[in-house]
Write an enzyme that holds these catalytic residues in place. Structure first.
Site, PDB file in Angstrom:
ATOM      1  N   LYS A  82       0.842  -1.188   0.000  1.00  0.00           N
ATOM      2  CA  LYS A  82       0.000   0.000   0.000  1.00  0.00           C
ATOM      3  C   LYS A  82       0.881   1.243   0.000  1.00  0.00           C
ATOM      4  CE  LYS A  82      -3.961   1.935   2.557  1.00  0.00           C
ATOM      5  NZ  LYS A  82      -4.916   1.672   3.665  1.00  0.00           N
ATOM      6  N   SER A 155      -9.705   1.908   2.564  1.00  0.00           N
ATOM      7  CA  SER A 155      -8.695   2.635   1.809  1.00  0.00           C
ATOM      8  C   SER A 155      -7.633   1.723   1.214  1.00  0.00           C
ATOM      9  CB  SER A 155      -8.028   3.665   2.720  1.00  0.00           C
ATOM     10  OG  SER A 155      -7.243   3.011   3.728  1.00  0.00           O
ATOM     11  N   SER A 179     -10.393  -0.902   6.868  1.00  0.00           N
ATOM     12  CA  SER A 179      -9.831  -0.687   5.533  1.00  0.00           C
ATOM     13  C   SER A 179      -9.064  -1.852   4.955  1.00  0.00           C
ATOM     14  CB  SER A 179      -8.934   0.560   5.535  1.00  0.00           C
ATOM     15  OG  SER A 179      -9.710   1.709   5.762  1.00  0.00           O
TER      16      SER A 179
END
Length: 447
Positions: A82, A155, A179
């Site tokens: 990420k 996210s 998330s």
């Protein structure tokens, strides 16, 4: 030439092919990069693809494996990170205009561990801006491989999309209110929010330091366990026989789920009973206060983090990100302290329930993937996270696995919660549940 179907093999299957010299890390990495090139324009899963570095790492892994230097299950396996996890010499943007040119000098602790495990990083995955649940217009939303007209989740949606579409074998996400687990539910994956503090967060840009977790997204719980082992240096393999396992179905008064989600979840509970598990309903007092408590903790902590920029670079944020940061400055200190007190009390409620149960379960999200990510401070965002938020407040390990598919063919997640520091048990239950659900699971390639 490597078979594209290899991209949906398990990590252990890939490892066996490497070690029998039937497949090389370089071959597989090239195959992944070709798929990234073909699908990323549609999915928007990656912000930065590090093809040259990935091939360098794969070449090193291949050389080491051939010489007998075996770093373990992740050696030579393509993964993704990420884009709020620091990578030395590689841009780390947090999907923000603020950090669009930021190049860290040092790898995050997670990255150092994964490099030591021999994993091959393909690049940095898209996320909502600073993990705050809103896509910055410069980067856009990540799209769902099962239906690209829908979101893959915020996210950690870029990480989820990359894994579900076969661009990589596993990916690291972060989770402050759901998330990891929400994208896992939307994309038909296994996604674990580990016990708070299990995964070191040094070098991971914070959203809320007392709520943040980093964890694995993978196509199966077994693969998620292997990535978590690489992230921590600890073992998480645990066999679970469902016969006699005691599950509590978490009830939330007044909160409903969409009919297709309810149908899949009820079928999952029946499958557990048929496998010999005990399934009963359980009430957890205080859950209706969890969402407000999360905001009273998260928003002031986020505001403190972003105070360095919000005064003179406010226009560089997406408007809703800026609004959410500014909300944090208006929350009274007493409200923040009371929310922290509530967290301790709520943790006690869950621990009391787990005294007589092995695990708690619920739908992960009330619906299948929507067309776009709801704002987490809005009404729809509160509904999206109302089954994931409590477990960030308590820090207990929580895993979403794919329990089946709704009427429209989109994945539905089931969430598993266990005691603190029982991440191996949580993942072992996930492996056992996936075996029970296998007839209705498609742990493959999306659409």
């Amino acid at each position: 030439m490597a078979d594209p179907d290899l991209l949906f093999s398990s990590i252990s299957q890939i490892g066996a092919l490497y070690r029998s010299a039937q497949l090389s890390p370089v071959e597989l990495t090239r195959l992944c990069l070709e798929r990234v090139e073909a699908l990323n324009p549609v999915l928007n899963a990656f912000i930065t693809v590090t093809a040259d570095e990935a091939l360098r790492q794969a070449t090193q892994a291949e050389r080491e494996l051939r010489s007998g230097h075996d770093r373990g299950p992740l050696h030579g396996v393509p993964i993704a990170l990420k884009d709020l996890i620091d990578t030395a010499g590689i841009r780390t943007t947090c999907a923000s205009r603020i950090l669009k040119d930021h190049v860290p000098q040092r790898d995050a602790a997670i990255v150092r561990r994964l490099k030591a495990a021999g994993a091959v990083s393909l690049g940095k995955t898209n996320c909502s801006e600073f993990a705050m649940g809103v896509a910055h217009p410069d980067y856009g939303q990540s799209n769902n491989p099962w239906d690209p007209a829908r979101t893959s989740g915020a996210s950690s949606g870029g990480s989820a999309a990359a894994v579900a579409a076969g661009l990589c074998f596993a990916a690291v996400g972060t989770d402050t209110g759901g998330s990891i687990r929400i994208p896992a539910s939307y994309c038909g994956l296994a996604g674990l929010k580990p016990t708070y503090g299990l995964v070191e967060l040094e070098g991971v840009f914070p959203l809320s330091w007392s709520l943040d977790h980093a964890g694995p997204l993978a196509r199966t719980s077994a693969d998620a366990a292997l990535l978590l082992e690489g992230m921590t240096g600890k073992s998480f393999g645990q066999h679970v026989d469902l016969r006699g396992v005691r599950f509590g179905v978490i009830q939330r008064g007044g909160l409903s789920v969409e009919p297709e989600v309810a149908t899949v979840f009820e079928s999952a509970c029946e499958a557990l009973r048929a496998a010999g598990a005990e399934v009963q309903e359980v009430d957890i007092e205080g859950l209706e206060q969890a969402d407000a408590a999360l905001f009273s903790v998260l928003l002031p902590e986020a505001a403190a983090i972003h105070a360095q920029w919000i005064g003179h670079r406010a226009e560089d944020y997406a408007p809703m990100t800026r609004q959410q940061i500014e909300m944090g400055f208006s929350i009274p200190a007493v409200t923040h302290v009371r929310a922290q007190q509530f967290r301790r009390w709520l943790t006690g409620q869950f621990l009391n329930a787990l005294n007589s149960l092995d695990a708690l379960i619920s739908p992960t999200v009330a619906w299948v993937a929507p067309s776009e990510d709801p704002v987490f401070t809005g009404d729809a965002g509160a509904v999206e996270g109302n089954r994931t938020v409590p477990h960030n407040l308590t820090g207990l390990p929580a895993l979403s696995v794919n329990a089946g598919f709704g009427e429209g063919g989109l994945p539905v997640g089931l969430q598993i919660l266990t005691r603190p520091h029982s991440d191996a048990l949580c993942l072992g239950i996930g492996v056992a549940l996936e075996a029970v659900f296998r007839d209705c699971l498609y742990v493959g390639r999306g659409r």
